[in-house]
Write a protein that holds these residues in place. Structure first.
Motif, PDB file in Angstrom:
ATOM      1  N   GLU A 149       0.845  -1.193   0.000  1.00 56.99           N
ATOM      2  CA  GLU A 149       0.000   0.000   0.000  1.00 56.99           C
ATOM      3  C   GLU A 149       0.881   1.244   0.000  1.00 56.99           C
ATOM      4  O   GLU A 149       1.966   1.237   0.586  1.00 56.99           O
ATOM      5  CB  GLU A 149      -0.895   0.020   1.239  1.00 56.99           C
ATOM      6  N   THR A 177      -3.213  -4.075  -5.766  1.00 50.31           N
ATOM      7  CA  THR A 177      -3.637  -3.020  -4.846  1.00 50.31           C
ATOM      8  C   THR A 177      -4.459  -1.950  -5.571  1.00 50.31           C
ATOM      9  O   THR A 177      -4.057  -1.465  -6.634  1.00 50.31           O
ATOM     10  CB  THR A 177      -2.412  -2.341  -4.206  1.00 50.31           C
ATOM     11  N   ASN A 304     -14.202 -10.847  -6.930  1.00 49.06           N
ATOM     12  CA  ASN A 304     -13.826 -10.846  -5.523  1.00 49.06           C
ATOM     13  C   ASN A 304     -13.984 -12.234  -4.905  1.00 49.06           C
ATOM     14  O   ASN A 304     -13.190 -12.646  -4.053  1.00 49.06           O
ATOM     15  CB  ASN A 304     -14.638  -9.820  -4.746  1.00 49.06           C
ATOM     16  N   LYS A 327      -6.087  -4.811   1.942  1.00 52.44           N
ATOM     17  CA  LYS A 327      -7.495  -5.183   2.052  1.00 52.44           C
ATOM     18  C   LYS A 327      -8.285  -4.690   0.846  1.00 52.44           C
ATOM     19  O   LYS A 327      -9.346  -5.232   0.528  1.00 52.44           O
ATOM     20  CB  LYS A 327      -8.083  -4.601   3.347  1.00 52.44           C
ATOM     21  N   ASN A 328      -7.774  -3.664   0.179  1.00 48.22           N
ATOM     22  CA  ASN A 328      -8.452  -3.088  -0.975  1.00 48.22           C
ATOM     23  C   ASN A 328      -7.673  -3.465  -2.226  1.00 48.22           C
ATOM     24  O   ASN A 328      -6.761  -2.753  -2.645  1.00 48.22           O
ATOM     25  CB  ASN A 328      -8.547  -1.569  -0.826  1.00 48.22           C
ATOM     26  N   LYS A 329      -8.015  -4.615  -2.799  1.00 46.12           N
ATOM     27  CA  LYS A 329      -7.290  -5.079  -3.973  1.00 46.12           C
ATOM     28  C   LYS A 329      -8.244  -5.789  -4.925  1.00 46.12           C
ATOM     29  O   LYS A 329      -9.371  -6.116  -4.566  1.00 46.12           O
ATOM     30  CB  LYS A 329      -6.130  -5.993  -3.582  1.00 46.12           C
TER      31      LYS A 329
END
Length: 404
Positions: A149, A177, A304, A327-329
């Motif tokens: 990140e 990411t 997802n 967590k945001n990928k």
């Protein structure tokens, strides 16, 4: 209803075998596959109205021009650009970035600063290094952490009144990411800096709204979005496109030519010299329509699921490390096996009919950060299945046993 088996029937290549095994295609971050509908659009152009555009009064030329400009309108609407002429049609993301970098050679001077992130593709590093060499501007880098990140507190520290340009990818091709680009753009604008977002990896998974993002430039490639290679787009705010000089000289980009002086055409033609990839651009519009017919929300939910399933299954293999754990990928997994070179694993997987990418993925600074030679990258699309992921996991286990 999202039905992956029906969707897979749209893609002829998914029916073939590789090395005697059913193809499992997990190299979507490099190039997505093309549905028959889009292939037919390309064939139809050459079979029925192959002609140059914008120049002829005859029927074929008019048909080609209408289809080409209709595709520009599809792209405009998809990305929510304010005007169709803010969409510049290029040969791809790399071409789009270089067009902007070349234009800023006339706008930067020594002492100016530009910012890139530590997780950029080489296409969003090298042109800016060349720009710095040509102008004397200084390149600064937003660092990343072990999760893959960006460290935004460091971004805050390097932003200043000297900052003229900021360049960040929307999604990392090597790690998956998803970067907080709206925040990055807003902060850059506080200092009057322009922002270019490399959207090559994002556009297969989500729909960027360029007006909502308030981004100055956004670039993408058709071949990541079920379209053909050799086609891409540059969105630019009208005010910036008018400031930049033409990237190439030739036909189409001129208003009048004499040996004393040449005047340039209005947008978008000012940046579209020469005969373009007409069939490819028309097919780009068809590919966007195809993906929208499936629905990007449905694509996001399904991909997802694939990402979560693959992550869980791969982490069950002893000695396997995943790089990029934000967590945001999106649906990209880069991994290695302890003590085994990624190239060797990729070669054995290919023998099993499984296509993955190995190496540094044109993101060598990321590999240097982790102190590794490269990774095995499995990247999933909406036409992939959990059964294919099971094949990948078994293939990795087999490769591990053979190479230990």
């Amino acid at each position: 209803m999202f039905n992956v088996e029906n969707i897979r029937k749209d893609f002829p290549i998914l029916q073939r075998k590789v090395n005697g095994k059913p193809l499992v295609y997990f190299d979507n971050a490099a190039t997505g596959q093309t549905p028959q509908l889009v292939i037919d659009v390309i064939a139809n152009y050459y079979q029925n109205y192959n002609s140059n555009i914008h120049r002829g009064v005859h029927s074929l030329s008019q048909e080609a021009t209408d289809a080409y400009e209709a595709s520009r309108k599809i792209i405009q609407n998809h990305f929510n650009a304010k005007e169709a002429y803010e969409i510049i049609l290029t040969s791809g993301t790399t071409h789009s970035i270089n067009l902007v970098a070349n234009g800023f050679r006339t706008l930067l001077t020594k002492g100016d600063e530009i910012i890139v992130s530590a997780m950029e593709h080489h296409s969003n590093i090298v042109p800016w290094q060349m720009l710095c060499e040509a102008t004397g501007a200084e390149l600064k880098v937003i660092p990343m952490n072990i999760e893959g990140e960006l460290v935004l507190s460091n971004y805050d520290n390097i932003l200043s009144d000297k900052t003229k340009l900021v360049f960040v990818n929307h999604i990392s091709n090597a790690l998956g990411t998803i970067n907080p680009i709206k925040t990055i753009i807003k902060k850059a604008h506080l200092f009057g800096a322009a922002v270019l977002i490399d959207g090559a990896q994002a556009c297969p998974h989500l729909i960027p709204d360029v007006q909502d993002l308030d981004v100055d430039f956004y670039v993408a490639s058709a071949h990541k979005m079920c379209g053909p290679t050799g086609v891409g787009m540059l969105y630019g705010k009208e005010e910036w496109l008018k400031k930049l000089p033409p990237y190439q000289g030739g036909g189409e980009m001129i208003a009048e030519v004499s040996f004393n002086k040449t005047t340039y055409a209005d947008l978008p033609h000012k940046f579209e010299a020469g005969t373009p990839n007409i069939a490819g651009v028309i097919a780009f519009g068809a590919a966007i329509n195809y993906m929208n017919s499936i629905g990007f929300k449905a694509i996001e939910v399904y991909e997802n699921e694939l990402l979560d399933y693959a992550t869980t299954q791969l982490l069950g293999i002893d000695g396997l490390t995943i790089y990029g754990t934000s967590k945001n990928k999106t649906s990209v997994i880069s991994f290695n096996l302890d003590g085994i070179h990624p190239y060797d694993v990729g070669t054995l997987l290919d023998k099993m009919g499984i296509a993955v990418r190995t190496g540094h993925h044109c993101a060598q600074p990321i590999m240097d950060f982790y102190n590794i030679p490269g990774t095995i990258r499995a990247s999933f699309a909406f036409y992939n299945t959990k059964e294919e992921i099971d094949n990948l996991v078994e293939g990795v286990k087999k490769a591990q046993l053979m190479l230990q």
